[in-house]
Design an enzyme around this catalytic site. Structure first.
Site, mmCIF file in Angstrom:
data_model
loop_
_atom_site.group_PDB
_atom_site.id
_atom_site.type_symbol
_atom_site.label_atom_id
_atom_site.label_comp_id
_atom_site.label_asym_id
_atom_site.label_seq_id
_atom_site.Cartn_x
_atom_site.Cartn_y
_atom_site.Cartn_z
ATOM 1 N N ASN A 170 0.811 -1.230 0.000
ATOM 2 C CA ASN A 170 0.000 0.000 0.000
ATOM 3 C C ASN A 170 0.843 1.278 0.000
ATOM 4 O O ASN A 170 0.423 2.278 -0.565
ATOM 5 C CB ASN A 170 -1.044 -0.005 1.135
ATOM 6 C CG ASN A 170 -0.430 -0.132 2.495
ATOM 7 O OD1 ASN A 170 0.695 -0.623 2.636
ATOM 8 N ND2 ASN A 170 -1.125 0.312 3.519
ATOM 9 N N PRO A 194 10.952 -5.391 -1.115
ATOM 10 C CA PRO A 194 9.692 -4.683 -1.335
ATOM 11 C C PRO A 194 8.587 -5.652 -1.749
ATOM 12 O O PRO A 194 8.864 -6.809 -2.075
ATOM 13 C CB PRO A 194 10.035 -3.710 -2.471
ATOM 14 C CG PRO A 194 11.148 -4.365 -3.211
ATOM 15 C CD PRO A 194 11.895 -5.233 -2.232
ATOM 16 N N GLY A 226 7.371 -13.273 -1.224
ATOM 17 C CA GLY A 226 7.640 -13.264 0.210
ATOM 18 C C GLY A 226 7.494 -14.653 0.804
ATOM 19 O O GLY A 226 8.267 -15.063 1.668
ATOM 20 N N GLU A 266 4.781 -4.024 12.238
ATOM 21 C CA GLU A 266 3.700 -3.047 11.998
ATOM 22 C C GLU A 266 2.645 -3.790 11.186
ATOM 23 O O GLU A 266 2.831 -4.017 9.987
ATOM 24 C CB GLU A 266 4.236 -1.848 11.203
ATOM 25 C CG GLU A 266 5.263 -1.009 11.937
ATOM 26 C CD GLU A 266 4.650 -0.138 13.024
ATOM 27 O OE1 GLU A 266 3.405 -0.043 13.098
ATOM 28 O OE2 GLU A 266 5.416 0.426 13.805
ATOM 29 N N CYS A 300 -3.393 0.824 6.746
ATOM 30 C CA CYS A 300 -3.497 0.144 8.039
ATOM 31 C C CYS A 300 -4.260 1.017 9.029
ATOM 32 O O CYS A 300 -4.945 0.526 9.912
ATOM 33 C CB CYS A 300 -2.114 -0.166 8.570
ATOM 34 S SG CYS A 300 -1.094 1.305 8.697
ATOM 35 N N GLU A 395 -10.289 -6.658 9.252
ATOM 36 C CA GLU A 395 -9.727 -5.540 8.488
ATOM 37 C C GLU A 395 -10.364 -5.487 7.094
ATOM 38 O O GLU A 395 -10.380 -6.497 6.385
ATOM 39 C CB GLU A 395 -8.211 -5.727 8.370
ATOM 40 C CG GLU A 395 -7.525 -4.552 7.711
ATOM 41 C CD GLU A 395 -5.999 -4.638 7.752
ATOM 42 O OE1 GLU A 395 -5.446 -5.749 7.663
ATOM 43 O OE2 GLU A 395 -5.363 -3.572 7.859
HETATM 44 P P1 NAP Z 1 1.445 -8.992 3.279
HETATM 45 O O1 NAP Z 1 0.731 -9.887 2.355
HETATM 46 O O2 NAP Z 1 1.620 -9.424 4.670
HETATM 47 O O3 NAP Z 1 2.861 -8.685 2.595
HETATM 48 C C1 NAP Z 1 3.761 -7.759 3.147
HETATM 49 C C2 NAP Z 1 5.176 -8.110 2.728
HETATM 50 O O4 NAP Z 1 5.512 -9.374 3.300
HETATM 51 C C3 NAP Z 1 5.348 -8.268 1.214
HETATM 52 O O5 NAP Z 1 6.622 -7.790 0.844
HETATM 53 C C4 NAP Z 1 5.260 -9.774 1.042
HETATM 54 O O6 NAP Z 1 5.914 -10.245 -0.109
HETATM 55 C C5 NAP Z 1 5.977 -10.251 2.287
HETATM 56 N N1 NAP Z 1 5.670 -11.630 2.687
HETATM 57 C C6 NAP Z 1 4.584 -12.379 2.367
HETATM 58 N N2 NAP Z 1 4.678 -13.611 2.948
HETATM 59 C C7 NAP Z 1 5.837 -13.622 3.643
HETATM 60 C C8 NAP Z 1 6.508 -14.589 4.461
HETATM 61 N N3 NAP Z 1 5.998 -15.803 4.671
HETATM 62 N N4 NAP Z 1 7.687 -14.244 5.024
HETATM 63 C C9 NAP Z 1 8.224 -13.008 4.828
HETATM 64 N N5 NAP Z 1 7.650 -12.059 4.055
HETATM 65 C C10 NAP Z 1 6.471 -12.353 3.480
HETATM 66 O O7 NAP Z 1 0.734 -7.553 3.344
HETATM 67 P P2 NAP Z 1 0.233 -6.649 2.151
HETATM 68 O O8 NAP Z 1 -1.009 -7.242 1.594
HETATM 69 O O9 NAP Z 1 1.357 -6.330 1.224
HETATM 70 O O10 NAP Z 1 -0.091 -5.295 2.941
HETATM 71 C C11 NAP Z 1 -1.307 -5.045 3.563
HETATM 72 C C12 NAP Z 1 -1.221 -5.299 5.053
HETATM 73 O O11 NAP Z 1 -0.182 -4.506 5.611
HETATM 74 C C13 NAP Z 1 -2.489 -4.859 5.763
HETATM 75 O O12 NAP Z 1 -2.839 -5.809 6.728
HETATM 76 C C14 NAP Z 1 -2.087 -3.540 6.414
HETATM 77 O O13 NAP Z 1 -2.855 -3.195 7.541
HETATM 78 C C15 NAP Z 1 -0.662 -3.816 6.755
HETATM 79 N N6 NAP Z 1 0.059 -2.558 6.933
HETATM 80 C C16 NAP Z 1 0.381 -2.187 8.206
HETATM 81 C C17 NAP Z 1 1.019 -0.968 8.421
HETATM 82 C C18 NAP Z 1 1.374 -0.516 9.811
HETATM 83 O O14 NAP Z 1 2.139 0.430 9.937
HETATM 84 N N7 NAP Z 1 0.833 -1.131 10.856
HETATM 85 C C19 NAP Z 1 1.349 -0.130 7.342
HETATM 86 C C20 NAP Z 1 1.003 -0.558 6.061
HETATM 87 C C21 NAP Z 1 0.361 -1.776 5.870
HETATM 88 P P3 NAP Z 1 5.081 -10.498 -1.474
HETATM 89 O O15 NAP Z 1 4.567 -9.169 -1.878
HETATM 90 O O16 NAP Z 1 6.102 -11.048 -2.366
HETATM 91 O O17 NAP Z 1 3.979 -11.460 -1.128
#
Ligand code: NAP
Length: 507
Positions: A170, A194, A226, A266, A300, A395
């Site tokens: 995002n 990333p 990831g 986070e 988030c 969420e």
């Molecule tokens: P995500 O699916 O958890 O992916 C985040 C990152 O983690 C991506 O780079 C992803 O790689 C990687 N990843 C996926 N599986 C992994 C694993 N098993 N081990 C290590 N890394 C792995 O999240 P998203 O869909 O990109 O982002 C949305 C989420 O982020 C929402 O829940 C949002 O609330 C949260 N968020 C939180 C904050 C905060 O500050 N609290 C800020 C922004 C977003 P790939 O892209 O290659 O799958």
């Protein structure tokens, strides 16, 4: 059709072709990986580029280089690190239009949002200059306790070593820079992974870091799924700290396999906006629509449910209906005035639609939106949402204004604290003592009075509790998180300790 075209400045980070094939930055060099992943834009669901998908050998090369080179940045004078980041900031500002245009194309976010994200990263760099001067420690006299009499301690901050940063789709530029920046300023080397959905704009930023002169091997940027690369990186004993921003399930998985490394998480959120009897309803409606819809709700800290007391419920909804018109929905590449683009993928739109349908089935009323085409989910207004619907507690991460009727303040606190998440919240009221009571009672890491949550440059510290994570992120806080405390105890008992320096280190 959406297309990616880069200027000559970025020629080393990809090989041209029908689809530019992006490389990874390992050991100071852009390297073409053996495997690749397609990047699909949500704008028209077509392929726009290919990125590298690192294999085990390439991951090992990045880990080895990060460890081997970590002292390069540690040994630089702090003022030189600061000047380096300042030079990166100036160079990035010169290329920001090109980076923003790529960000719009790969993520589908509106140009205004892409510019806002890059400006926030630039401003964060500027603000960090001051905080990196505060990496200090403490002098502790030992005479407070008979146990430590005749001793003194210096509690100093040292770089933690190699930081692994993993960022979400995002805010792919901002969150990646918010990890690289404090890591380098604190004297660490960093590996950044990333998101696979939209990593291109950040790869361009990494080229700026490289060209400006970040010591070779202190910044590695690797791409790849990831799920496939994550475990190897997270488990590696070459990594000293993981800074992860992403979903709660992935965060929990990382935490379960990271061993004793420091882990900063986070994660996801379910921010409630609480609108009480004596709120400024016009302000509340405007802010609640903004907080729910901005970036298509893919934040988030998005307002994910609005708890409104029955006394002002009807009037509040009238205000919300009016403010839905503040947003222009559509294709941000075709129409520069668009403020709400598509979600990240059709898969995301399908998931959001499932939540909306579930709420309607359970009794919620759909007053606007509720339809999607490809990745485009219409701005949606759901009212009378029952508490047993999924969207009331999971969420949303989509452009849905979700309104729930409540009795009073106590009801609001109970519902809000019933969530497994604890990231963000906000309260609307003009009664300060009422606001204070709610803000003190809410189990969230952040709470805002009379405004939607908004964390911009993270000048104010930001972070979640419960299933929303651990650790505080922020301009100065992140630098501190990426250091480790060392206690140096000096026993002053030997009678020769203070004798005059004789010109040699060892006497
Ligand atoms: P995500 O699916 O958890 O992916 C985040 C990152 O983690 C991506 O780079 C992803 O790689 C990687 N990843 C996926 N599986 C992994 C694993 N098993 N081990 C290590 N890394 C792995 O999240 P998203 O869909 O990109 O982002 C949305 C989420 O982020 C929402 O829940 C949002 O609330 C949260 N968020 C939180 C904050 C905060 O500050 N609290 C800020 C922004 C977003 P790939 O892209 O290659 O799958």
């Amino acid at each position: 059709m959406a297309k990616i075209a880069l200027s000559n400045y970025f020629s080393e980070i990809y090989t041209p072709g029908e689809f530019p094939r992006f490389k990874v930055l390992i050991d100071g060099k852009w390297t073409k990986t053996k495997e690749k992943i397609d990047v699909i834009t949500p704008i028209d669901s077509t392929k726009i580029a290919e990125i590298g998908s690192v294999n085990n050998d390439e991951i090992k090369a990045a880990l080895d280089s990060a460890e081997r080179n970590k002292n390069k940045i540690r040994d630089m004078a702090a003022i030189d690190r600061i000047e380096l980041i300042n030079a990166v900031r100036k160079e990035l500002a010169m290329h920001k239009d090109e980076i923003a245009s790529v960000l719009v194309t790969e993520s589908g976010k509106a140009l205004q949002a892409a510019n806002g994200e890059i400006n926030a990263a630039l401003e964060r760099m500027r603000l960090s200059m001051e905080d990196s001067r505060k990496i200090m420690g403490e002098y502790m006299p030992g005479d407070w306790s008979s146990d430590t009499a005749q001793k003194i301690a210096l509690v100093i901050r040292e770089p933690i070593g190699v930081v692994l940063g993993i960022s979400p789709f995002n805010y792919p530029v901002y969150t990646s820079i918010a990890k690289v920046l404090p890591a380098l300023l604190a004297g660490n080397s960093v590996i950044l992974k990333p998101p696979s959905a939209d990593p291109l704009a950040f790869l361009m930023c990494a080229e700026i870091f490289r060209k400006v002169g970040v010591p070779s091997g202190t910044l590695q940027v690797i791409t790849g799924s990831g799920e496939e690369t994550g475990d190897i990186l997270v488990k590696s004993d070459k990594i000293n700290m993981i800074s992860f921003t992403g979903s709660t399930p992935v965060g929990k998985h990382i935490s379960s396999i990271a061993g004793l490394k420091k882990v900063h998480l986070e994660l996801g959120g379910k921010a409630a906006a609480i609108v009480l009897d004596d709120a400024d309803l016009e302000l509340a409606a405007k802010e609640c629509v903004k907080g729910s819809l901005e970036l298509s709700g893919q934040r988030c800290d998005a307002i994910s449910r609005i708890l409104v007391t029955e006394k002002v419920y009807k009037k509040f909804i009238e205000g919300v209906k009016r403010h839905l018109a503040d947003y222009r929905f559509g294709n941000p590449l075709k129409d520069k005035e668009v403020t709400l683009g598509p979600t990240i993928s059709q898969k995301a739109a399908v998931r959001i639609d499932g939540m909306v349908k579930d709420a309607v089935k359970k009794g919620a009323k759909l007053l606007a939106g509720g339809k999607f085409k490809d990745a485009y989910y219409e701005p949606t207004l759901l009212v009378d949402v029952p508490l047993n619907s999924e969207i009331a507690h999971e969420e949303t991460f989509g452009p849905v204004v979700t309104v729930i009727k409540i009795k009073d303040r106590e009801d609001a606190i109970k519902i809000s604290n019933g969530s497994k998440y604890g990231l963000d919240s906000c309260v609307f009221t003009e009664d300060f003592y009422s606001a204070w009571e709610v803000m003190k009672s809410l189990q969230t890491g952040n709470v805002t009075l009379n405004s939607a949550p908004s964390h911009g440059t993270a000048y104010f510290p930001f972070g979640g509790i419960k299933d929303s994570g651990q650790g505080k992120e922020g301009v100065g806080y992140s630098i501190e998180e990426m250091t480790v405390l060392k206690t140096i105890v000096l026993n002053l008992a030997p009678k020769n300790l203070g004798k005059k320096y004789s010109g040699k280190f060892k006497d």
